[in-house]
Design an enzyme around this catalytic site. Structure first.
Site, PDB file in Angstrom:
ATOM      1  N   TYR A   1      62.449  36.682   9.676  1.00  9.97           N
ATOM      2  CA  TYR A   1      63.171  36.863   8.580  1.00  9.97           C
ATOM      3  C   TYR A   1      62.734  36.297   7.181  1.00  9.97           C
ATOM      4  O   TYR A   1      63.052  34.802   6.963  1.00  9.97           O
ATOM      5  CB  TYR A   1      64.538  36.382   8.851  1.00  9.97           C
ATOM      6  CG  TYR A   1      65.777  36.811   7.896  1.00  9.97           C
ATOM      7  CD1 TYR A   1      65.282  37.630   6.652  1.00  9.97           C
ATOM      8  CD2 TYR A   1      66.876  36.262   7.811  1.00  9.97           C
ATOM      9  CE1 TYR A   1      66.490  37.846   5.602  1.00  9.97           C
ATOM     10  CE2 TYR A   1      68.113  36.587   7.077  1.00  9.97           C
ATOM     11  CZ  TYR A   1      67.822  37.510   5.908  1.00  9.97           C
ATOM     12  OH  TYR A   1      68.799  37.831   4.880  1.00  9.97           O
TER      13      TYR A   1
ATOM     14  N   LYS B   1      61.831  41.124   9.044  1.00 13.64           N
ATOM     15  CA  LYS B   1      62.818  41.500   8.052  1.00 13.64           C
ATOM     16  C   LYS B   1      62.460  41.263   6.748  1.00 13.64           C
ATOM     17  O   LYS B   1      62.492  39.602   6.642  1.00 13.64           O
ATOM     18  CB  LYS B   1      64.113  41.160   8.561  1.00 13.64           C
ATOM     19  CG  LYS B   1      65.249  41.621   7.487  1.00 13.64           C
ATOM     20  CD  LYS B   1      66.628  40.892   7.618  1.00 13.64           C
ATOM     21  CE  LYS B   1      67.562  41.130   6.727  1.00 13.64           C
ATOM     22  NZ  LYS B   1      68.752  40.580   6.803  1.00 13.64           N
TER      23      LYS B   1
END
Length: 294
Positions: free
Chosen positions: A135, A163
């Site tokens: 992330y 992400k």
């Protein structure tokens, strides 16, 4: 095999008047999103106010999402923490619950070295047989993972992808081009179509909670090469996001859920509480443009 390409709602966490997780409201939100056609859910992320939850609450929320969805959609558990041991513990728990992948923001605050950040992610990957999603959210974490750092993870078969919550589409496109077999998720809702154009396989977003159907449609139109139609819907979504930015995204999203008839309560302090004027603005300018919850 679960589907990983598509639209993943980064779930909000509803709280009752006693500041406990509201299971009933969460269930209604999840069912609404499944009806809209989301690919799955991203549980315990930034949108969930994750760093205002204690460890037991994070586990409670993860279990609730798993129980409610009952293997009907793809589930990604965010397990990020400053503590590598806590992240590894949450990753193991996610696997026990039947999640399909885990994700983690980079450890923050202490300005960890590149080696320390790499070891943190490897600790998570080694804690479970689930694939890990990095992330990357430099604006919030203060950790900017560039092409070289991300490529190191993408070469590791234990990592599913990233992400990418950043407007650095050069990095997004480079990673997707170099590692086409890996998944790349767009993180900024207001830039979803731009992310798709740069190679994103889908998105993970907070405003998907109440308008996932707009983003599902944007992706469908993009894949059909109907870019003007896709851009028009992105503009509709962005008009709503502009209002949220004015009043506070987290508080505004909770207020929208309340206006839609779900008891989502308030964000935990120090997040602000929406005023009566904020609610009136949302009811006038936002609610007419989103799908009602039945």
């Amino acid at each position: 095999m679960k589907e990983f390409k598509g639209i993943f709602t980064a779930l909000l966490t509803p709280f009752d008047p006693q500041n406990r997780i509201n299971e009933k409201a969460l269930g209604k939100l999840i069912e609404h999103n499944i009806k809209l056609g989301v690919t799955g859910f991203y549980a315990c992320g930034s949108t969930a106010e994750v760093f205002m939850l204690n460890l037991d609450e994070r586990k409670q929320l993860m279990k609730l999402v798993s129980d409610i969805t009952d293997s009907r959609v793809t589930l990604i558990a965010h397990v990020g923490s400053i503590s590598a041991d806590e992240s590894a513990e949450l990753a193991k728990y996610a696997e026990e619950l039947g999640y399909d992948a885990v994700s983690a923001v980079a450890p923050f605050y202490y300005k960890f070295s590149r080696e320390e950040i790499t070891d943190y992610y490897r600790d998570i990957a080694e804690a479970t047989s689930l694939k890990t999603i990095v992330y990357n959210i430099p604006a919030f974490s203060g950790v900017s993972l560039g092409v070289d750092e991300l490529a190191e993870f993408m070469r590791d078969e234990r990592f599913l992808g990233i992400k990418h919550t950043s407007n650095d589409f050069f990095t997004l496109e480079t990673i997707k081009s170099q590692f086409p077999q890996k998944l790349v998720y767009n993180g900024y809702d207001e830039m979803f179509l731009s992310g798709l154009a740069a190679g994103a396989d889908g998105g993970i977003g907070s405003t998907y909670n109440f308008m996932a159907d707009k983003f599902i449609r944007i992706r469908e139109l993009f894949l059909q090469n109907k870019l003007e139609e896709a851009r028009a819907i992105q503009h509709e979504a962005n008009e709503i996001i502009r209002i949220l930015c004015r009043i506070g995204v987290n508080a505004g999203e909770k207020a929208i859920m309340n206006l839609l008839g779900l008891d989502f309560g308030l964000c935990r302090r120090p997040f602000r509480t929406c005023s009566n004027e904020d609610y009136a603005l949302l009811e006038r300018e936002v609610i007419p443009h989103i799908t009602a919850i039945k």
